[in-house]
Design a protein around this motif. Structure first.
Motif, PDB file in Angstrom:
ATOM      1  N   LEU A 124       0.799  -1.399   0.066  1.00  0.00           N
ATOM      2  CA  LEU A 124       0.083   0.020   0.102  1.00  0.00           C
ATOM      3  C   LEU A 124       0.813   1.175  -0.143  1.00  0.00           C
ATOM      4  N   GLY A 125       2.159   1.147   0.576  1.00  0.00           N
ATOM      5  CA  GLY A 125       2.876   2.300   0.615  1.00  0.00           C
ATOM      6  C   GLY A 125       3.470   2.646  -0.948  1.00  0.00           C
ATOM      7  N   CYS A 126       3.341   1.816  -1.812  1.00  0.00           N
ATOM      8  CA  CYS A 126       3.538   1.963  -3.240  1.00  0.00           C
ATOM      9  C   CYS A 126       2.180   2.050  -4.240  1.00  0.00           C
ATOM     10  N   TYR A 127       1.169   1.900  -3.536  1.00  0.00           N
ATOM     11  CA  TYR A 127       0.058   1.805  -4.313  1.00  0.00           C
ATOM     12  C   TYR A 127      -0.495   3.356  -4.853  1.00  0.00           C
ATOM     13  N   ASP A 128      -0.616   3.483  -6.019  1.00  0.00           N
ATOM     14  CA  ASP A 128      -1.540   4.425  -6.629  1.00  0.00           C
ATOM     15  C   ASP A 128      -2.913   4.403  -7.031  1.00  0.00           C
ATOM     16  N   ALA A 129      -3.663   4.550  -5.912  1.00  0.00           N
ATOM     17  CA  ALA A 129      -5.184   4.354  -6.473  1.00  0.00           C
ATOM     18  C   ALA A 129      -5.725   5.090  -7.501  1.00  0.00           C
ATOM     19  N   THR A 130      -4.994   6.435  -7.860  1.00  0.00           N
ATOM     20  CA  THR A 130      -5.802   7.168  -8.970  1.00  0.00           C
ATOM     21  C   THR A 130      -5.228   6.727 -10.412  1.00  0.00           C
ATOM     22  N   ALA A 131      -4.113   5.780 -10.258  1.00  0.00           N
ATOM     23  CA  ALA A 131      -3.625   5.270 -11.714  1.00  0.00           C
ATOM     24  C   ALA A 131      -4.622   4.426 -12.355  1.00  0.00           C
ATOM     25  N   THR A 135       0.168  -0.422 -12.798  1.00  0.00           N
ATOM     26  CA  THR A 135       1.349  -0.457 -13.476  1.00  0.00           C
ATOM     27  C   THR A 135       2.432   0.470 -12.428  1.00  0.00           C
ATOM     28  N   PRO A 136       2.133   1.623 -12.143  1.00  0.00           N
ATOM     29  CA  PRO A 136       2.898   2.504 -11.397  1.00  0.00           C
ATOM     30  C   PRO A 136       3.278   1.870  -9.969  1.00  0.00           C
ATOM     31  N   SER A 137       2.482   1.217  -9.510  1.00  0.00           N
ATOM     32  CA  SER A 137       2.458   0.888  -8.068  1.00  0.00           C
ATOM     33  C   SER A 137       3.307  -0.440  -8.244  1.00  0.00           C
ATOM     34  N   LEU A 138       3.465  -1.141  -9.235  1.00  0.00           N
ATOM     35  CA  LEU A 138       4.167  -2.386  -9.277  1.00  0.00           C
ATOM     36  C   LEU A 138       5.707  -2.119  -9.695  1.00  0.00           C
ATOM     37  N   ILE A 139       5.807  -1.057 -10.498  1.00  0.00           N
ATOM     38  CA  ILE A 139       7.122  -0.527 -10.597  1.00  0.00           C
ATOM     39  C   ILE A 139       7.868   0.167  -9.237  1.00  0.00           C
ATOM     40  N   GLU A 140       7.058   0.742  -8.650  1.00  0.00           N
ATOM     41  CA  GLU A 140       7.644   1.210  -7.320  1.00  0.00           C
ATOM     42  C   GLU A 140       7.853   0.006  -6.386  1.00  0.00           C
ATOM     43  N   PHE A 141       7.226  -0.859  -6.093  1.00  0.00           N
ATOM     44  CA  PHE A 141       7.250  -2.185  -5.481  1.00  0.00           C
ATOM     45  C   PHE A 141       8.242  -2.858  -5.610  1.00  0.00           C
ATOM     46  N   THR A 142       8.384  -3.207  -6.839  1.00  0.00           N
ATOM     47  CA  THR A 142       9.624  -3.951  -7.313  1.00  0.00           C
ATOM     48  C   THR A 142      11.087  -3.308  -7.147  1.00  0.00           C
ATOM     49  N   ALA A 143      11.185  -1.914  -7.532  1.00  0.00           N
ATOM     50  CA  ALA A 143      12.364  -1.088  -7.233  1.00  0.00           C
ATOM     51  C   ALA A 143      12.628  -1.071  -5.588  1.00  0.00           C
ATOM     52  N   ALA A 144      11.590  -0.957  -4.778  1.00  0.00           N
ATOM     53  CA  ALA A 144      11.640  -0.999  -3.266  1.00  0.00           C
ATOM     54  C   ALA A 144      12.308  -2.283  -3.239  1.00  0.00           C
ATOM     55  N   LEU A 145      11.737  -3.451  -3.347  1.00  0.00           N
ATOM     56  CA  LEU A 145      12.265  -4.824  -2.890  1.00  0.00           C
ATOM     57  C   LEU A 145      13.717  -4.921  -3.491  1.00  0.00           C
ATOM     58  N   LEU A 146      13.849  -4.611  -4.553  1.00  0.00           N
ATOM     59  CA  LEU A 146      15.543  -4.948  -5.122  1.00  0.00           C
ATOM     60  C   LEU A 146      16.366  -3.904  -4.305  1.00  0.00           C
ATOM     61  N   ALA A 147      15.885  -2.927  -3.725  1.00  0.00           N
ATOM     62  CA  ALA A 147      16.855  -1.923  -3.216  1.00  0.00           C
ATOM     63  C   ALA A 147      17.159  -2.204  -1.514  1.00  0.00           C
ATOM     64  N   MET A 148      16.656  -3.346  -1.129  1.00  0.00           N
ATOM     65  CA  MET A 148      16.521  -3.624   0.277  1.00  0.00           C
ATOM     66  C   MET A 148      18.005  -4.218   0.498  1.00  0.00           C
ATOM     67  N   ASP A 149      18.489  -4.345   1.632  1.00  0.00           N
ATOM     68  CA  ASP A 149      19.944  -4.883   2.180  1.00  0.00           C
ATOM     69  C   ASP A 149      19.750  -6.254   2.343  1.00  0.00           C
ATOM     70  N   TYR A 150      20.354  -7.127   1.206  1.00  0.00           N
ATOM     71  CA  TYR A 150      20.610  -8.246   1.352  1.00  0.00           C
ATOM     72  C   TYR A 150      22.115  -8.838   1.603  1.00  0.00           C
ATOM     73  N   THR A 151      22.636  -7.896   2.460  1.00  0.00           N
ATOM     74  CA  THR A 151      24.087  -8.240   2.910  1.00  0.00           C
ATOM     75  C   THR A 151      24.189  -9.675   3.752  1.00  0.00           C
ATOM     76  N   PRO A 152      23.240  -9.947   4.604  1.00  0.00           N
ATOM     77  CA  PRO A 152      23.135 -11.080   5.482  1.00  0.00           C
ATOM     78  C   PRO A 152      23.233 -12.521   4.559  1.00  0.00           C
ATOM     79  N   VAL A 153      22.701 -12.447   3.451  1.00  0.00           N
ATOM     80  CA  VAL A 153      22.658 -13.452   2.422  1.00  0.00           C
ATOM     81  C   VAL A 153      23.573 -13.460   1.441  1.00  0.00           C
ATOM     82  N   PHE A 154      23.753 -12.468   0.560  1.00  0.00           N
ATOM     83  CA  PHE A 154      24.853 -12.397  -0.308  1.00  0.00           C
ATOM     84  C   PHE A 154      26.195 -11.840   0.011  1.00  0.00           C
ATOM     85  N   GLY A 155      26.399 -11.048   1.389  1.00  0.00           N
ATOM     86  CA  GLY A 155      27.537 -10.558   1.639  1.00  0.00           C
ATOM     87  C   GLY A 155      27.634  -9.004   1.229  1.00  0.00           C
ATOM     88  N   PRO A 156      28.675  -8.444   1.715  1.00  0.00           N
ATOM     89  CA  PRO A 156      28.592  -6.881   1.656  1.00  0.00           C
ATOM     90  C   PRO A 156      28.729  -6.297   0.254  1.00  0.00           C
TER      91      PRO A 156
END
Length: 289
Positions: A124-131, A135-156
């Motif tokens: 919902l933090g990515c959701y654009d109810a006016t669109a 489309t724009p909600s999914l773009i923002e959602f996937t970008a946010a997920l890929l920008a997370m910190d995955y250091t504990p899994v993949f390393g620094p």
């Protein structure tokens, strides 16, 4: 051109004929194992991510994912520690994705719970109810997920260049059909009807875009819902726009039934004897080709 009124009658009948046999042959079936909506949401997020390839292999590998989680996948994710589970899931493989990708996916789920208490609230933090659609909600959602910190899994160094973890989160911005993400959203958003779950009531079903797999790509063309050949975001939106004319409030209600003509009923465009029993045969151009 297929008469839209006739097509709606046929597709409404197809929707009404969905069965438990179809559900058992679908990754969504794992969500139905758990009565708690919080567990269903977590299970849906994971099951949809791995819903590519042969359905029997998908179901087999999902069994291996969920078995260690016990009775509450939500509780498992809340207490998830990558170091331990990297060992527990060592050897896991689903086509392109390995145990590191699985653990990074679980870390993403844990992060969303920590930041927003649920995956739905995070979305919902990515959701654009006016669109016009998601489309724009999914773009923002996937970008946010890929920008997370995955250091504990993949390393620094972060997500390795050769990792298939980003395969979980394609974006409409790159033209991808985003089949698995659209499927997850369908499971969560559409009203509970014995198949889909109706957990995210703040997102309108009218905004959903149909998940385009090989079955929807082919059947959509045969029913005149799209004239595009490439299974991309433009095709997904074109098929959805055609279905929206049949049901403006809930255009992707037909997705499960249509894709299971292929998944469960065996329609692949080559088995002609099946056509005589197919409920959409009178409006299918494949029948006359």
């Amino acid at each position: 051109m297929v008469n839209s009124k006739n097509l709606k009658t046929i597709l409404d009948g197809l929707y009404a004929a969905r069965s438990s046999r179809h559900l058992a042959n679908d990754p969504l079936s794992f969500c139905h194992r758990y009565p708690d909506p919080a567990d269903r949401e977590i299970v849906g997020f994971i099951a949809a991510a791995f819903a590519y390839g042969n359905v029997k292999i998908i179901l087999k590998n999902l069994e291996a994912v969920f078995a260690p989680m016990g009775p509450s996948p939500r509780r498992f994710v809340e207490t998830f520690e990558p170091a331990g589970e990297l060992r527990s899931y060592a050897g896991f493989k689903h086509r392109f994705n390995d145990h590191r990708d699985l653990c990074a996916l679980l870390l993403a789920a844990r992060t969303m719970l920590e930041e927003a208490d649920s995956i739905g609230d995070y979305f919902l933090g990515c959701y654009d109810a006016t669109a016009e659609d998601i489309t724009p909600s999914l773009i923002e959602f996937t970008a946010a997920l890929l920008a997370m910190d995955y250091t504990p899994v993949f390393g620094p160094a972060g997500i390795p260049a050769d990792s298939y973890f980003p395969f979980f989160f394609p974006s409409p911005a790159a033209g991808s059909a985003c089949k698995r993400l659209c499927m997850f959203l369908r499971w969560m958003v559409r009203p509970a009807d014995g198949i889909d779950l109706g957990l995210w009531r703040e997102v309108s079903p009218s905004k959903l875009v149909i998940p385009v797999d090989a079955h929807i790509q082919r059947i959509g063309r045969n029913l005149g819902l799209t004239f595009r050949r490439q299974a991309d975001w433009r095709m997904a939106r074109e098929i959805t726009a055609a279905l929206r004319k049949l049901d403006p409030a809930d255009p992707v209600k037909y997705d499960f039934s249509l894709c299971h003509l292929g998944i469960s009923e065996g329609c692949d465009g080559t088995v002609r004897p099946l056509c005589g029993e197919c409920p959409v045969t009178t409006v299918c151009t494949e029948r006359s080709s």
